[in-house]
Design an enzyme around this catalytic site. Structure first.
Site, PDB file in Angstrom:
ATOM      1  N   LYS A   1       0.882  -1.185   0.000  1.00  0.00           N
ATOM      2  CA  LYS A   1       0.000   0.000   0.000  1.00  0.00           C
ATOM      3  C   LYS A   1       0.907   1.218   0.000  1.00  0.00           C
ATOM      4  O   LYS A   1       1.610   1.494   0.956  1.00  0.00           O
ATOM      5  CB  LYS A   1      -0.895  -0.013   1.239  1.00  0.00           C
ATOM      6  CG  LYS A   1      -2.233   0.690   1.096  1.00  0.00           C
ATOM      7  CD  LYS A   1      -2.192   2.189   0.961  1.00  0.00           C
ATOM      8  CE  LYS A   1      -1.904   2.959   2.236  1.00  0.00           C
ATOM      9  NZ  LYS A   1      -1.735   4.410   1.946  1.00  0.00           N
TER      10      LYS A   1
ATOM     11  N   GLY B   1       6.671   4.664   8.833  1.00  0.00           N
ATOM     12  CA  GLY B   1       5.916   5.911   8.895  1.00  0.00           C
ATOM     13  C   GLY B   1       5.978   6.486  10.298  1.00  0.00           C
ATOM     14  O   GLY B   1       6.939   6.245  11.033  1.00  0.00           O
ATOM     15  N   SER B   2       4.936   7.199  10.654  1.00  0.00           N
ATOM     16  CA  SER B   2       4.960   7.899  11.943  1.00  0.00           C
ATOM     17  C   SER B   2       4.739   6.920  13.097  1.00  0.00           C
ATOM     18  O   SER B   2       4.091   5.878  12.937  1.00  0.00           O
ATOM     19  CB  SER B   2       3.872   8.970  11.961  1.00  0.00           C
ATOM     20  OG  SER B   2       2.607   8.374  11.780  1.00  0.00           O
ATOM     21  N   THR B   3       5.237   7.291  14.256  1.00  0.00           N
ATOM     22  CA  THR B   3       5.078   6.444  15.440  1.00  0.00           C
ATOM     23  C   THR B   3       3.593   6.323  15.801  1.00  0.00           C
ATOM     24  O   THR B   3       3.131   5.246  16.196  1.00  0.00           O
ATOM     25  CB  THR B   3       5.916   7.005  16.599  1.00  0.00           C
ATOM     26  OG1 THR B   3       7.290   6.859  16.212  1.00  0.00           O
ATOM     27  CG2 THR B   3       5.703   6.263  17.892  1.00  0.00           C
TER      28      THR B   3
ATOM     29  N   GLY C   1       2.154   3.812  13.589  1.00  0.00           N
ATOM     30  CA  GLY C   1       2.759   2.523  13.958  1.00  0.00           C
ATOM     31  C   GLY C   1       2.027   1.876  15.124  1.00  0.00           C
ATOM     32  O   GLY C   1       1.753   0.675  15.119  1.00  0.00           O
TER      33      GLY C   1
ATOM     34  N   GLU D   1       8.988   0.467  11.359  1.00  0.00           N
ATOM     35  CA  GLU D   1      10.138   1.380  11.315  1.00  0.00           C
ATOM     36  C   GLU D   1       9.540   2.766  11.425  1.00  0.00           C
ATOM     37  O   GLU D   1       8.852   3.224  10.522  1.00  0.00           O
ATOM     38  CB  GLU D   1      10.904   1.153  10.007  1.00  0.00           C
ATOM     39  CG  GLU D   1      12.319   1.657  10.060  1.00  0.00           C
ATOM     40  CD  GLU D   1      12.383   3.088   9.607  1.00  0.00           C
ATOM     41  OE1 GLU D   1      12.385   3.984  10.487  1.00  0.00           O
ATOM     42  OE2 GLU D   1      12.424   3.325   8.401  1.00  0.00           O
TER      43      GLU D   1
ATOM     44  N   CYS E   1      13.648   9.827   8.452  1.00  0.00           N
ATOM     45  CA  CYS E   1      13.463   9.424   9.852  1.00  0.00           C
ATOM     46  C   CYS E   1      14.793   9.296  10.582  1.00  0.00           C
ATOM     47  O   CYS E   1      14.871   9.528  11.783  1.00  0.00           O
ATOM     48  CB  CYS E   1      12.716   8.107   9.913  1.00  0.00           C
ATOM     49  SG  CYS E   1      13.420   6.860   8.825  1.00  0.00           S
TER      50      CYS E   1
ATOM     51  N   GLU F   1       9.597  14.737  16.360  1.00  0.00           N
ATOM     52  CA  GLU F   1      10.131  14.627  15.000  1.00  0.00           C
ATOM     53  C   GLU F   1       9.511  15.719  14.134  1.00  0.00           C
ATOM     54  O   GLU F   1       8.290  15.760  13.961  1.00  0.00           O
ATOM     55  CB  GLU F   1       9.774  13.246  14.433  1.00  0.00           C
ATOM     56  CG  GLU F   1      10.356  12.992  13.078  1.00  0.00           C
ATOM     57  CD  GLU F   1      10.103  11.568  12.598  1.00  0.00           C
ATOM     58  OE1 GLU F   1       8.940  11.141  12.576  1.00  0.00           O
ATOM     59  OE2 GLU F   1      11.085  10.894  12.241  1.00  0.00           O
TER      60      GLU F   1
HETATM   61  P1  NAD Z   1       1.854   8.402   8.222  1.00  0.00           P
HETATM   62  O1  NAD Z   1       2.486   7.551   9.237  1.00  0.00           O
HETATM   63  O2  NAD Z   1       0.491   8.935   8.477  1.00  0.00           O
HETATM   64  O3  NAD Z   1       1.742   7.593   6.821  1.00  0.00           O
HETATM   65  C1  NAD Z   1       2.615   6.567   6.401  1.00  0.00           C
HETATM   66  C2  NAD Z   1       1.831   5.478   5.665  1.00  0.00           C
HETATM   67  O4  NAD Z   1       0.848   4.921   6.523  1.00  0.00           O
HETATM   68  C3  NAD Z   1       1.061   5.966   4.440  1.00  0.00           C
HETATM   69  O5  NAD Z   1       1.076   4.961   3.428  1.00  0.00           O
HETATM   70  C4  NAD Z   1      -0.344   6.144   4.966  1.00  0.00           C
HETATM   71  O6  NAD Z   1      -1.328   6.057   3.944  1.00  0.00           O
HETATM   72  C5  NAD Z   1      -0.438   4.975   5.922  1.00  0.00           C
HETATM   73  N1  NAD Z   1      -1.427   5.142   6.995  1.00  0.00           N
HETATM   74  C6  NAD Z   1      -1.856   6.297   7.576  1.00  0.00           C
HETATM   75  N2  NAD Z   1      -2.774   6.022   8.525  1.00  0.00           N
HETATM   76  C7  NAD Z   1      -2.925   4.677   8.568  1.00  0.00           C
HETATM   77  C8  NAD Z   1      -3.708   3.790   9.364  1.00  0.00           C
HETATM   78  N3  NAD Z   1      -4.555   4.235  10.301  1.00  0.00           N
HETATM   79  N4  NAD Z   1      -3.595   2.468   9.142  1.00  0.00           N
HETATM   80  C9  NAD Z   1      -2.751   1.985   8.209  1.00  0.00           C
HETATM   81  N5  NAD Z   1      -1.997   2.779   7.417  1.00  0.00           N
HETATM   82  C10 NAD Z   1      -2.074   4.113   7.594  1.00  0.00           C
HETATM   83  O7  NAD Z   1       2.817   9.582   7.866  1.00  0.00           O
HETATM   84  P2  NAD Z   1       2.444  11.012   7.236  1.00  0.00           P
HETATM   85  O8  NAD Z   1       1.131  11.553   7.708  1.00  0.00           O
HETATM   86  O9  NAD Z   1       2.552  10.913   5.800  1.00  0.00           O
HETATM   87  O10 NAD Z   1       3.585  11.903   7.887  1.00  0.00           O
HETATM   88  C11 NAD Z   1       3.396  12.402   9.196  1.00  0.00           C
HETATM   89  C12 NAD Z   1       4.656  12.335   9.991  1.00  0.00           C
HETATM   90  O11 NAD Z   1       5.110  10.977  10.069  1.00  0.00           O
HETATM   91  C13 NAD Z   1       5.844  13.051   9.371  1.00  0.00           C
HETATM   92  O12 NAD Z   1       5.828  14.389   9.645  1.00  0.00           O
HETATM   93  C14 NAD Z   1       6.990  12.342   9.993  1.00  0.00           C
HETATM   94  O13 NAD Z   1       7.239  12.835  11.264  1.00  0.00           O
HETATM   95  C15 NAD Z   1       6.503  10.922  10.092  1.00  0.00           C
HETATM   96  N6  NAD Z   1       6.980  10.073   8.969  1.00  0.00           N
HETATM   97  C16 NAD Z   1       7.980   9.239   9.248  1.00  0.00           C
HETATM   98  C17 NAD Z   1       8.482   8.455   8.218  1.00  0.00           C
HETATM   99  C18 NAD Z   1       9.608   7.523   8.472  1.00  0.00           C
HETATM  100  O14 NAD Z   1      10.336   7.205   7.542  1.00  0.00           O
HETATM  101  N7  NAD Z   1       9.779   7.031   9.675  1.00  0.00           N
HETATM  102  C19 NAD Z   1       7.958   8.530   6.936  1.00  0.00           C
HETATM  103  C20 NAD Z   1       6.897   9.396   6.696  1.00  0.00           C
HETATM  104  C21 NAD Z   1       6.413  10.163   7.732  1.00  0.00           C
END
Ligand code: NAD
Length: 505
Positions: free
Chosen positions: A182, A235-237, A240, A257, A291, A392
């Site tokens: 996804k 993605g975001s904590t 996660g 991660e 990250c 972050e």
């Molecule tokens: P996010 O964590 O919301 O999104 C990452 C992924 O998760 C995307 O594919 C998104 O569609 C999916 N997602 C979102 N909500 C979900 C849910 N409830 N269930 C399953 N999947 C879901 O990140 P974001 O909103 O794009 O960015 C926000 C903050 O997250 C950034 O400002 C940054 O601090 C952090 N971030 C970290 C990383 C990393 O590499 N660790 C990457 C992107 C963003």
């Protein structure tokens, strides 16, 4: 009004392009111009992709393919990723705003070698291991067999979609799993292309599916889907945590991660002739949207002013502009939402008493009227308990915090919920190693940053994640260990049965 005609991309499910009634508009983060449209996936598409992945897995078309053949197909995919580097780079930077130099070297440049690593692992990983036993009372042969999990879901963010996708797709495929990816809704283009390449090179239909869709619906569906055996997420904590909760219903395996707030400890003997550029490289590459960036610099009080002055001097030379221009050092941030989030953090920092030695807002000039821009920013007068030092930011923002003793620096470095990366700048390697041993982080760089190698594990301590990607045991995250015991004694030794039946037979 004239309509602009742009390319439309579809999802890739069960070996076929699949469209959807709705579409996302992909707009350039640098100009806000429409780049293309992409089918907007729904939970129905997620279910279809999981069904296709399950059928492919059960058919054995990939899961039971000889590992030599699987590896050869993966080698060819890695070669194609190298051959198509320029096209992939164009797709990637049009959606995520990385500069062309960074994308060629990093975002897309790493795709082929990292995929190749997993192609080689498909062959060299110890899928079967005989173990000489001590405890069994009878003669037996014992083997550990590592089998694929089944259907793995990979939920990928927008910052490094291709490479972060490969960190999940590569080990999953190498171990014989089927995969549903996804993509983030803003940046699906390079991963959609990877799915097509994989299919063209011989990955059977249904084994690698790439879908789009909103995280809270489509991502959440995959994380809770009873047909998914494992979910791998970057993605975001906050998300996660939600994924772990959703996965708990079916006790799926999870690898996560997550975020980071990398501490950088500069020792007094650091050679500023390269440490200054190194600190800026560690923090501001890809506009700080990584990250593992080093975002909190700890420098001794006596060198603080000198270091800040040099950081400002060098960071002032960073040229912002069109990401596709080789002269550009820094592009935009990915979205208006991300820009506003960063500006919110900077506002709060000011309110908390911090000062900006450089930047602190949106760059001026007509070029920056469109697109999502943040100036390279160096924040001083910061204490380790301020929000700007704890959370972050995901922007080109470096905070500088003075320390009085090395103990003090190490304590502040570790005083954070994250533990993804850390670093030390020093000439005394012995001292640097001592400090690295005390940093609670999954990766520590000494006199460098961003050096990620597929042969070395990557992941977080504390709330930066669960599990490791890459490294010699990356496939371990995508396999189940099965113990097979084969009795070799036959009638010669019925000792174990005596525990139940003692009457002579
Ligand atoms: P996010 O964590 O919301 O999104 C990452 C992924 O998760 C995307 O594919 C998104 O569609 C999916 N997602 C979102 N909500 C979900 C849910 N409830 N269930 C399953 N999947 C879901 O990140 P974001 O909103 O794009 O960015 C926000 C903050 O997250 C950034 O400002 C940054 O601090 C952090 N971030 C970290 C990383 C990393 O590499 N660790 C990457 C992107 C963003």
């Amino acid at each position: 009004m004239a309509t602009v005609s742009v390319k439309h991309h579809q999802m890739f499910i069960d070996g076929k392009d699949v469209d959807a009634p709705e579409a996302y508009e992909i707009r350039s983060p640098s100009t806000e111009e429409l780049v293309c449209t992409v089918a907007k996936g729904s939970v129905t598409h997620a279910d279809a992709a999981v069904d296709a992945a399950r059928q492919a897995f059960e058919s054995g078309s990939w899961s039971r393919m000889a590992k030599e053949e699987r590896s050869a197909i993966m080698v060819r995919i890695a070669e194609r990723l190298g051959d198509e580097l320029e096209e992939l780079t164009e797709l990637e930077i049009s959606a995520n705003g990385a500069t062309i130099r960074q994308a060629l070297g990093f975002h897309c440049g790493l795709a082929s070698p990292h995929f190749l690593y997993f192609a080689e692992q498909a062959l060299s990983y110890e899928f079967e291991q005989s173990v000489a036993t001590k405890a069994y009372p009878t003669l037996s042969a014992n083997t550990i067999v590592r089998e694929p999990l089944g259907v793995c879901a990979a939920i990928v963010p927008w910052n490094f979609p291709l490479v972060l996708g490969i960190w999940k797709i590569g080990p999953a495929l190498a171990a014989g799993n089927s995969v549903v990816v996804k993509c983030d809704e803003k940046t699906p283009l390079s991963l959609l292309r990877l799915a097509q390449i994989a299919h063209e090179e011989g990955v059977p239909a249904g084994v690698l599916n790439v879908i789009t869709g909103d995280g809270a619906q489509v991502g959440a569906r995959l994380a809770s889907h009873p047909g998914v055996d494992k979910v791998a997420f970057t993605g975001s904590t906050a998300v996660g945590r939600e994924i772990m909760r959703l996965a708990s219903g079916t006790l799926k395996k999870c690898s996560l991660e997550l975020g980071g707030k990398g501490p950088v400890i500069m020792l007094d003997d650091a050679d500023l002739s390269y440490a200054i550029d190194g600190v800026l490289f560690g923090c501001m590459l890809y506009s700080g949207q990584i990250c593992e960036s080093g975002t909190r610099l700890f420098v001794s009080r006596k060198r603080h002013d000198e270091v800040v002055a040099k950081l400002v001097e060098r960071a002032s030379l960073i040229r912002q502009g069109d990401p596709s221009d080789f002269e550009t050092d820094m592009g935009p941030v990915v979205s208006a939402r991300q820009r506003d989030r960063i500006l919110g953090y900077l506002e709060q920092a000011k309110a908390d008493g911090a000062t900006f030695a450089l930047g602190g807002g949106v760059p001026e000039g007509e070029r920056f009227a469109k697109g999502h821009w943040i100036q390279p920013t160096i924040v001083t007068n910061v204490t380790n308990d301020m929000q700007i030092a704890r959370e972050e930011i995901f922007g080109p923002v470096l905070v500088v915090i003075p320390y009085d003793s090395l103990e003090d620096a190490i304590a502040m470095a570790n005083d954070n919920e994250y533990g993804l990366t850390g670093g030390v700048w020093a000439q005394d390697y012995e001292k640097a190693l001592e400090v690295s041993g005390r940093l609670r982080a999954g990766t520590v760089w000494i006199n460098n940053w961003h050096m990620i190698d597929p042969a070395l594990p990557f992941g977080g301590y504390k709330q930066s994640g669960v599990g490791r990607e890459l490294g010699p045991d990356a496939l371990g995250e995508y396999t189940e260990a099965k113990h097979v015991h084969m009795d070799l004694a036959g009638r010669a030794d019925r000792l174990p049965f005596d525990m139940l039946i003692s009457a002579p037979g």
